[in-house]
Design a protein around this motif. Structure first.
Motif, PDB file in Angstrom:
ATOM      1  N   TYR A  13      -7.462 -83.034  17.727  1.00 33.51           N
ATOM      2  CA  TYR A  13      -6.383 -82.746  16.774  1.00 33.51           C
ATOM      3  C   TYR A  13      -5.787 -81.346  16.918  1.00 33.51           C
ATOM      4  O   TYR A  13      -4.830 -81.014  16.221  1.00 33.51           O
ATOM      5  N   GLY A  14      -6.367 -80.512  17.758  1.00 33.92           N
ATOM      6  CA  GLY A  14      -5.815 -79.186  17.931  1.00 33.92           C
ATOM      7  C   GLY A  14      -6.455 -78.156  17.024  1.00 33.92           C
ATOM      8  O   GLY A  14      -7.220 -78.477  16.105  1.00 33.92           O
ATOM      9  N   ALA A  15      -6.129 -76.907  17.284  1.00 33.02           N
ATOM     10  CA  ALA A  15      -6.755 -75.806  16.545  1.00 33.02           C
ATOM     11  C   ALA A  15      -6.204 -75.637  15.145  1.00 33.02           C
ATOM     12  O   ALA A  15      -6.750 -74.866  14.347  1.00 33.02           O
ATOM     13  N   GLU A  16      -5.104 -76.334  14.801  1.00 33.82           N
ATOM     14  CA  GLU A  16      -4.509 -76.145  13.474  1.00 33.82           C
ATOM     15  C   GLU A  16      -5.286 -76.879  12.381  1.00 33.82           C
ATOM     16  O   GLU A  16      -5.104 -76.602  11.190  1.00 33.82           O
ATOM     17  N   VAL A  17      -6.154 -77.807  12.754  1.00 31.68           N
ATOM     18  CA  VAL A  17      -6.958 -78.529  11.757  1.00 31.68           C
ATOM     19  C   VAL A  17      -8.157 -77.665  11.384  1.00 31.68           C
ATOM     20  O   VAL A  17      -8.940 -77.255  12.239  1.00 31.68           O
ATOM     21  N   ALA A  18      -8.300 -77.393  10.081  1.00 33.79           N
ATOM     22  CA  ALA A  18      -9.373 -76.523   9.599  1.00 33.79           C
ATOM     23  C   ALA A  18     -10.676 -77.296   9.500  1.00 33.79           C
ATOM     24  O   ALA A  18     -10.699 -78.473   9.096  1.00 33.79           O
ATOM     25  N   VAL A  19     -11.758 -76.616   9.872  1.00 39.63           N
ATOM     26  CA  VAL A  19     -13.103 -77.177   9.775  1.00 39.63           C
ATOM     27  C   VAL A  19     -13.861 -76.409   8.696  1.00 39.63           C
ATOM     28  O   VAL A  19     -13.778 -75.176   8.647  1.00 39.63           O
ATOM     29  N   PRO A  20     -14.578 -77.095   7.801  1.00 42.38           N
ATOM     30  CA  PRO A  20     -15.319 -76.397   6.743  1.00 42.38           C
ATOM     31  C   PRO A  20     -16.349 -75.426   7.312  1.00 42.38           C
ATOM     32  O   PRO A  20     -16.683 -75.449   8.494  1.00 42.38           O
ATOM     33  N   CYS A  21     -16.871 -74.593   6.422  1.00 40.71           N
ATOM     34  CA  CYS A  21     -17.862 -73.593   6.826  1.00 40.71           C
ATOM     35  C   CYS A  21     -19.189 -74.265   7.165  1.00 40.71           C
ATOM     36  O   CYS A  21     -19.399 -75.460   6.928  1.00 40.71           O
ATOM     37  N   SER A  22     -20.094 -73.463   7.708  1.00 48.23           N
ATOM     38  CA  SER A  22     -21.392 -73.983   8.147  1.00 48.23           C
ATOM     39  C   SER A  22     -22.178 -74.594   6.996  1.00 48.23           C
ATOM     40  O   SER A  22     -22.822 -75.640   7.148  1.00 48.23           O
ATOM     41  N   GLU A  23     -22.152 -73.949   5.824  1.00 51.45           N
ATOM     42  CA  GLU A  23     -22.919 -74.447   4.686  1.00 51.45           C
ATOM     43  C   GLU A  23     -22.406 -75.804   4.227  1.00 51.45           C
ATOM     44  O   GLU A  23     -23.190 -76.714   3.904  1.00 51.45           O
ATOM     45  N   THR A  24     -21.089 -75.978   4.199  1.00 52.15           N
ATOM     46  CA  THR A  24     -20.530 -77.272   3.797  1.00 52.15           C
ATOM     47  C   THR A  24     -20.912 -78.359   4.784  1.00 52.15           C
ATOM     48  O   THR A  24     -21.291 -79.470   4.394  1.00 52.15           O
ATOM     49  N   LEU A  25     -20.835 -78.067   6.071  1.00 53.80           N
ATOM     50  CA  LEU A  25     -21.219 -79.053   7.075  1.00 53.80           C
ATOM     51  C   LEU A  25     -22.695 -79.415   6.958  1.00 53.80           C
ATOM     52  O   LEU A  25     -23.072 -80.584   7.113  1.00 53.80           O
ATOM     53  N   ARG A  26     -23.529 -78.422   6.673  1.00 56.03           N
ATOM     54  CA  ARG A  26     -24.959 -78.690   6.527  1.00 56.03           C
ATOM     55  C   ARG A  26     -25.212 -79.609   5.340  1.00 56.03           C
ATOM     56  O   ARG A  26     -25.996 -80.570   5.418  1.00 56.03           O
ATOM     57  N   LEU A  27     -24.549 -79.327   4.199  1.00 60.90           N
ATOM     58  CA  LEU A  27     -24.741 -80.151   3.004  1.00 60.90           C
ATOM     59  C   LEU A  27     -24.234 -81.569   3.230  1.00 60.90           C
ATOM     60  O   LEU A  27     -24.888 -82.553   2.828  1.00 60.90           O
ATOM     61  N   VAL A  28     -23.072 -81.708   3.860  1.00 65.96           N
ATOM     62  CA  VAL A  28     -22.513 -83.034   4.109  1.00 65.96           C
ATOM     63  C   VAL A  28     -23.416 -83.825   5.045  1.00 65.96           C
ATOM     64  O   VAL A  28     -23.682 -85.014   4.823  1.00 65.96           O
ATOM     65  N   TRP A  29     -23.900 -83.176   6.091  1.00 66.32           N
ATOM     66  CA  TRP A  29     -24.778 -83.868   7.034  1.00 66.32           C
ATOM     67  C   TRP A  29     -26.044 -84.361   6.345  1.00 66.32           C
ATOM     68  O   TRP A  29     -26.504 -85.484   6.572  1.00 66.32           O
ATOM     69  N   ARG A  30     -26.595 -83.538   5.482  1.00 66.65           N
ATOM     70  CA  ARG A  30     -27.824 -83.929   4.773  1.00 66.65           C
ATOM     71  C   ARG A  30     -27.554 -85.053   3.789  1.00 66.65           C
ATOM     72  O   ARG A  30     -28.369 -85.962   3.627  1.00 66.65           O
ATOM     73  N   GLU A  31     -26.413 -85.027   3.103  1.00 65.67           N
ATOM     74  CA  GLU A  31     -26.079 -86.082   2.149  1.00 65.67           C
ATOM     75  C   GLU A  31     -25.844 -87.417   2.845  1.00 65.67           C
ATOM     76  O   GLU A  31     -26.242 -88.469   2.344  1.00 65.67           O
TER      77      GLU A  31
END
Length: 292
Positions: free
Chosen positions: A225-243
Motif C-alpha cells: 500500500y505504500g509508505a503513506e499508510v500508517a502503522v500503529p505503534c509497537s504496543e498496539t501491535l503487541r496487544l492486537v496480536w495477543r488478543e
C-alpha cells in the motif's frame, strides 16, 4: 490529630460520604468550593467543612484501574439502574464490616445495629470480614446470584474495600459491567490484512519475537500500500496480536495444527487433547443403557 491533606485544584477528585465528587470551581478568597457529582448534582461548601468532615478524603482513582486506562473514568451513568442497586448493596455490606452500620454512620443506626459480629468495639476487622463471608455464603444460592453476591470471599471483600476507599461506590463496581472498549481504531483494514499475512507466514518459521513480527508487518504494508499508510505503534501491535492469536507460548507445530480448519483437513495429532471428535449420529438408547 492533624487535618487530612486535600488537593482542591479544579478537576481534582474527592470522596465525600462514600460518593465521588469533582472540584468544579474554587474561590480561595471566600474559602468556598463548588463540587459536582457524576450524576450532575452540584454542591457548594466551605473549605472548613471539607477539612473537618470525618468522611472526606482525597480520591485516589486518578491512578487508574484496568478498566479506566486509556479511556474516560467510569461513572454511575455507565451502569444500568439494576447495576447501581447492586453497587450500593455491596457498599452497604462493606460499611457494615467497617463501621458496624450499613449506612456507615453511628448516628443513623438501622434496626438491631450494630450486630454483635460486626460491632467494632467487640471484634477485629478480620473477624468482621470472615463473619460477612459466612453471612453471604448462607444466603440462598439463586438469591445471592441475582444480587451479585454468590461468589464473595475474604479476598473479594478486601478488593472491594480498597476500591471503596479510592473512589467511593464506584470502587464496588465490577469492571465487567462497564462499557466495552472501543477496540483499536488505528488498526485499519490494510494493517489487519498485514497482520494476518504475517501470521500465516510465521506459522511455518521458527518462533520469533514480536519486534521481528512488527518489522514484517511494516514491510508488508509498504510493499502493498505504500509508505503513506500508517502503522500503529509497537504496543498496539503487541496487544492486537495477543488478543487475536493468544500469548504465543506454544511450539510452532502445535500452533500450526491449532490454526488448521476444523473440517476437510488431515490433522496429525501431536499431544493428548489436541483434537476432539464429536458424533452427531442419533442412536436409540433404552432405559438403563449407557453409551460411551
Amino acid at each position: 490529630m492533624t487535618a487530612p491533606f486535600l488537593d482542591l485544584v479544579v478537576g481534582s477528585g474527592l470522596v465525600l460520604d462514600e460518593a465521588q465528587w469533582t472540584v468544579e470551581e474554587l474561590e480561595p478568597q471566600y474559602g468556598k468550593v463548588a463540587l459536582t457529582r457524576d450524576d450532575g448534582e452540584r454542591m457548594r461548601v466551605s473549605v472548613r467543612f471539607l477539612v473537618n468532615h470525618p468522611r472526606c478524603r482525597l480520591s485516589r482513582s486518578a491512578a487508574g484501574a484496568a478498566a479506566d486506562r486509556g479511556r474516560q473514568p467510569k461513572t454511575l451513568r455507565d451502569l444500568s439502574p439494576h447495576q447501581r442497586e447492586l453497587a450500593y448493596l455491596r457498599l452497604a455490606h462493606l460499611l457494615e464490616v467497617d463501621t458496624g452500620f450499613r449506612a456507615g454512620d453511628p448516628l443513623r443506626p438501622g434496626p438491631g445495629e450494630p450486630k454483635p459480629q460486626y460491632d467494632p468495639d467487640l471484634t477485629t476487622l478480620t473477624q468482621r470480614r470472615h463473619a460477612k463471608v459466612a453471612e453471604l455464603q448462607a444466603l440462598d444460592g439463586e438469591q445471592a446470584r441475582l444480587v451479585g453476591l454468590d461468589r464473595v470471599g475474604y479476598r473479594t471483600l478486601i478488593r472491594w474495600d480498597i476500591g471503596r476507599r479510592r473512589s467511593g461506590v464506584m470502587g464496588c463496581v465490577d469492571d465487567r459491567w462497564l462499557r466495552p472498549g472501543g477496540g483499536h481504531p488505528s488498526v485499519t483494514e490494510e494493517v489487519r490484512e498485514a497482520i494476518f499475512a504475517v501470521r500465516q507466514e510465521t506459522l511455518h518459521r521458527s518462533r520469533m519475537s514480536m519486534s521481528a513480527r512488527e518489522v514484517l508487518i511494516h514491510q508488508f504494508v509498504r510493499e502493498q500500500y505504500g509508505a503513506e499508510v500508517a502503522v500503529p505503534c509497537s504496543e498496539t501491535l503487541r496487544l492486537v496480536w495477543r488478543e487475536w492469536f493468544g500469548p504465543g507460548g506454544a511450539r510452532q507445530r502445535y500452533a500450526r495444527s491449532a490454526a488448521l480448519p476444523t473440517s476437510g483437513q488431515h490433522v496429525i495429532v501431536h499431544r493428548p487433547g489436541q483434537v476432539v471428535a464429536l458424533s452427531s449420529f442419533h442412536r436409540p438408547v433404552s432405559p438403563g443403557q449407557a453409551t460411551i
